[in-house]
Design a protein around this motif. Structure first.
Motif, PDB file in Angstrom:
ATOM      1  N   VAL A  10       0.858  -1.195   0.000  1.00 29.66           N
ATOM      2  CA  VAL A  10       0.000   0.000   0.000  1.00 29.66           C
ATOM      3  C   VAL A  10       0.892   1.243   0.000  1.00 29.66           C
ATOM      4  O   VAL A  10       1.707   1.414   0.908  1.00 29.66           O
ATOM      5  CB  VAL A  10      -0.923   0.008   1.240  1.00 29.66           C
ATOM      6  N   PRO A  11       0.733   2.110  -0.992  1.00 28.20           N
ATOM      7  CA  PRO A  11       1.541   3.340  -1.032  1.00 28.20           C
ATOM      8  C   PRO A  11       1.099   4.363   0.023  1.00 28.20           C
ATOM      9  O   PRO A  11      -0.100   4.667   0.137  1.00 28.20           O
ATOM     10  CB  PRO A  11       1.267   3.890  -2.441  1.00 28.20           C
ATOM     11  N   PHE A  12       2.062   4.881   0.771  1.00 27.82           N
ATOM     12  CA  PHE A  12       1.787   5.944   1.751  1.00 27.82           C
ATOM     13  C   PHE A  12       2.632   7.155   1.417  1.00 27.82           C
ATOM     14  O   PHE A  12       3.772   7.019   0.935  1.00 27.82           O
ATOM     15  CB  PHE A  12       2.146   5.483   3.172  1.00 27.82           C
ATOM     16  N   ASP A  13       2.074   8.358   1.728  1.00 24.97           N
ATOM     17  CA  ASP A  13       2.895   9.562   1.581  1.00 24.97           C
ATOM     18  C   ASP A  13       3.699   9.780   2.862  1.00 24.97           C
ATOM     19  O   ASP A  13       3.590   8.980   3.812  1.00 24.97           O
ATOM     20  CB  ASP A  13       2.032  10.776   1.176  1.00 24.97           C
ATOM     21  N   GLN A  17      -0.433   8.994   4.922  1.00 28.96           N
ATOM     22  CA  GLN A  17      -1.756   8.914   4.279  1.00 28.96           C
ATOM     23  C   GLN A  17      -1.672   8.010   3.049  1.00 28.96           C
ATOM     24  O   GLN A  17      -0.639   7.990   2.361  1.00 28.96           O
ATOM     25  CB  GLN A  17      -2.245  10.312   3.849  1.00 28.96           C
ATOM     26  N   ILE A  18      -2.777   7.333   2.765  1.00 26.08           N
ATOM     27  CA  ILE A  18      -2.803   6.423   1.611  1.00 26.08           C
ATOM     28  C   ILE A  18      -2.801   7.246   0.314  1.00 26.08           C
ATOM     29  O   ILE A  18      -3.556   8.207   0.193  1.00 26.08           O
ATOM     30  CB  ILE A  18      -4.083   5.558   1.654  1.00 26.08           C
ATOM     31  N   LEU A  50      -0.138  -0.938  11.392  1.00 21.80           N
ATOM     32  CA  LEU A  50       0.233   0.456  11.660  1.00 21.80           C
ATOM     33  C   LEU A  50      -0.922   1.405  11.307  1.00 21.80           C
ATOM     34  O   LEU A  50      -0.758   2.621  11.379  1.00 21.80           O
ATOM     35  CB  LEU A  50       1.462   0.836  10.813  1.00 21.80           C
ATOM     36  N   LEU A  51      -2.062   0.852  10.916  1.00 16.59           N
ATOM     37  CA  LEU A  51      -3.127   1.685  10.324  1.00 16.59           C
ATOM     38  C   LEU A  51      -4.333   1.874  11.243  1.00 16.59           C
ATOM     39  O   LEU A  51      -4.606   1.042  12.116  1.00 16.59           O
ATOM     40  CB  LEU A  51      -3.611   1.052   9.017  1.00 16.59           C
ATOM     41  N   SER A  52      -5.063   2.944  10.993  1.00 15.00           N
ATOM     42  CA  SER A  52      -6.326   3.160  11.703  1.00 15.00           C
ATOM     43  C   SER A  52      -7.415   2.301  11.049  1.00 15.00           C
ATOM     44  O   SER A  52      -7.265   1.853   9.906  1.00 15.00           O
ATOM     45  CB  SER A  52      -6.732   4.636  11.625  1.00 15.00           C
ATOM     46  N   THR A  53      -8.504   2.120  11.763  1.00 14.61           N
ATOM     47  CA  THR A  53      -9.626   1.349  11.214  1.00 14.61           C
ATOM     48  C   THR A  53     -10.117   1.997   9.915  1.00 14.61           C
ATOM     49  O   THR A  53     -10.412   1.310   8.934  1.00 14.61           O
ATOM     50  CB  THR A  53     -10.781   1.294  12.237  1.00 14.61           C
ATOM     51  N   GLY A 263       4.989   5.366  -3.274  1.00 15.80           N
ATOM     52  CA  GLY A 263       5.220   6.120  -2.042  1.00 15.80           C
ATOM     53  C   GLY A 263       6.267   5.479  -1.160  1.00 15.80           C
ATOM     54  O   GLY A 263       7.228   4.866  -1.618  1.00 15.80           O
ATOM     55  N   THR A 264       6.032   5.621   0.137  1.00 17.78           N
ATOM     56  CA  THR A 264       7.002   5.119   1.100  1.00 17.78           C
ATOM     57  C   THR A 264       6.283   4.263   2.142  1.00 17.78           C
ATOM     58  O   THR A 264       5.089   3.981   2.003  1.00 17.78           O
ATOM     59  CB  THR A 264       7.756   6.307   1.743  1.00 17.78           C
TER      60      THR A 264
END
Ligand code: NGF
Length: 289
Positions: A10-13, A17-18, A50-53, A263-264
């Motif tokens: 999943v790409p994150f900034d 954020q996704i 590491l993610l929120s619901t 992303g990162t």
């Protein structure tokens, strides 16, 4: 539900954020270029823990929307918060995910009866099928044959994602449960899973190297084990380098090099050291990714 599944990245900034378009492109790349048979969504490779619901739901929704029914989808909903696991399980089921999966609950030393009740509760509340996610190296939960026997009595438990190097237990499970789905979890051990008769494999490196993994898989299905071994050797040269450079960071950078906005990673994981970028580019060229 058989074949190779990418454990979706999943790409994150930089703010965690996704990146929606990036995620859509990773899904498309997996389907159109890597030609995988399915996606395992919100697993370890999706940095799920590491993610929120809300982020987990957003990912389930975007992936399902971009997939458009093309490949099979498994939703990993396991959580130490059983209420969250149920909420996510219901959400993914409404979206049409083909099965749920849940990591064995970890951190606290849960008894087997507690682990069993956790699975039964998610199944009862969602009505969907369940694939146990067994990854003892990360959870510290090693289940015995007798415990698998007990879990597999439940018809809604349709299989296991087996990320373990215990091939004796794998052989016992395969013999005893020809009709349960067994997915091999370690990409570097794909050949051993395949010759042990697993139904498929779920892995992180298939996001970038799915085509070679497919070769290993197909060669094993037709009994060409020596040839499969050659491809596994080459694949493991690559995996070894990826692990050295940093697993998820490197997989994402490979996608970035391929022009996909991957992303990162999400903090507290640290981003790829810029000094390693050239080494990643070299991997893409050398292994023709
Ligand atoms: O990333 C891990 C952590 N394991 C994955 C896979 O078994 C689980 C494996 O592909 C997974 O990706 C997920 O749940 O999303 C490895 O990354 C790979 O074999 C390299 O070691 O163990």
């Amino acid at each position: 539900m058989k074949g190779l599944f990418s454990a979706l990245l999943v790409p994150f900034d930089e703010n965690g954020q996704i990146i929606e378009q990036g995620l859509r492109d990773v899904v498309r790349f997996n389907i159109d270029v890597q030609q995988i048979d399915g996606l395992y969504v919100n697993g370890s490779s999706g940095e799920n823990f590491l993610l929120s619901t809300e982020q987990k739901k957003q990912i389930f929704q975007i992936v399902s929307d971009e997939n458009k029914g093309k490949v099979k989808l498994i939703a990993q909903v396991g959580s130490l918060n059983l209420n969250e696991a149920i909420e996510l399980g219901k959400y993914a089921t409404e979206l049409g995910y083909d099965s749920l999966s849940a990591v064995t609950p970890f951190y606290y030393k849960f008894t087997f009866q507690e682990i069993k009740a956790y699975y039964e509760t998610i199944i009862r509340e969602t009505g969907n099928d369940m694939i146990i996610y067994a990854i003892p190296a990360l959870t510290g939960v090693s289940m015995s044959m007798a415990q698998f026997d007990e879990l597999f009595q439940n018809e809604k438990i349709i299989g296991v994602k087996y990320t373990d190097g215990n091939f004796f237990l794998l052989e016992r499970l395969r013999k005893q449960y020809p009709n349960k789905l067994i997915y091999s979890g370690f990409d570097e051990m794909l050949i051993y899973g395949a010759i042990s008769g697993v139904d498929g494999a779920i892995g992180s490196t298939y996001n970038v190297n799915g085509k070679q993994a497919k070769q290993i898989w197909d060669l094993c299905q037709t009994g060409k084990v020596a040839e499969a071994y050659e491809v596994q050797h080459k694949t493991n040269d690559l995996i070894e380098k990826i692990l050295e450079l940093g697993l998820y960071q490197t997989l994402k950078e490979i996608l970035n090099v391929k022009g996909i906005q991957a992303g990162t990673v999400k903090q507290p994981m640290s981003s790829l050291d810029p000094a390693k970028k050239d080494a990643v580019k070299h991997l893409v060229e050398k292994y023709e990714l």
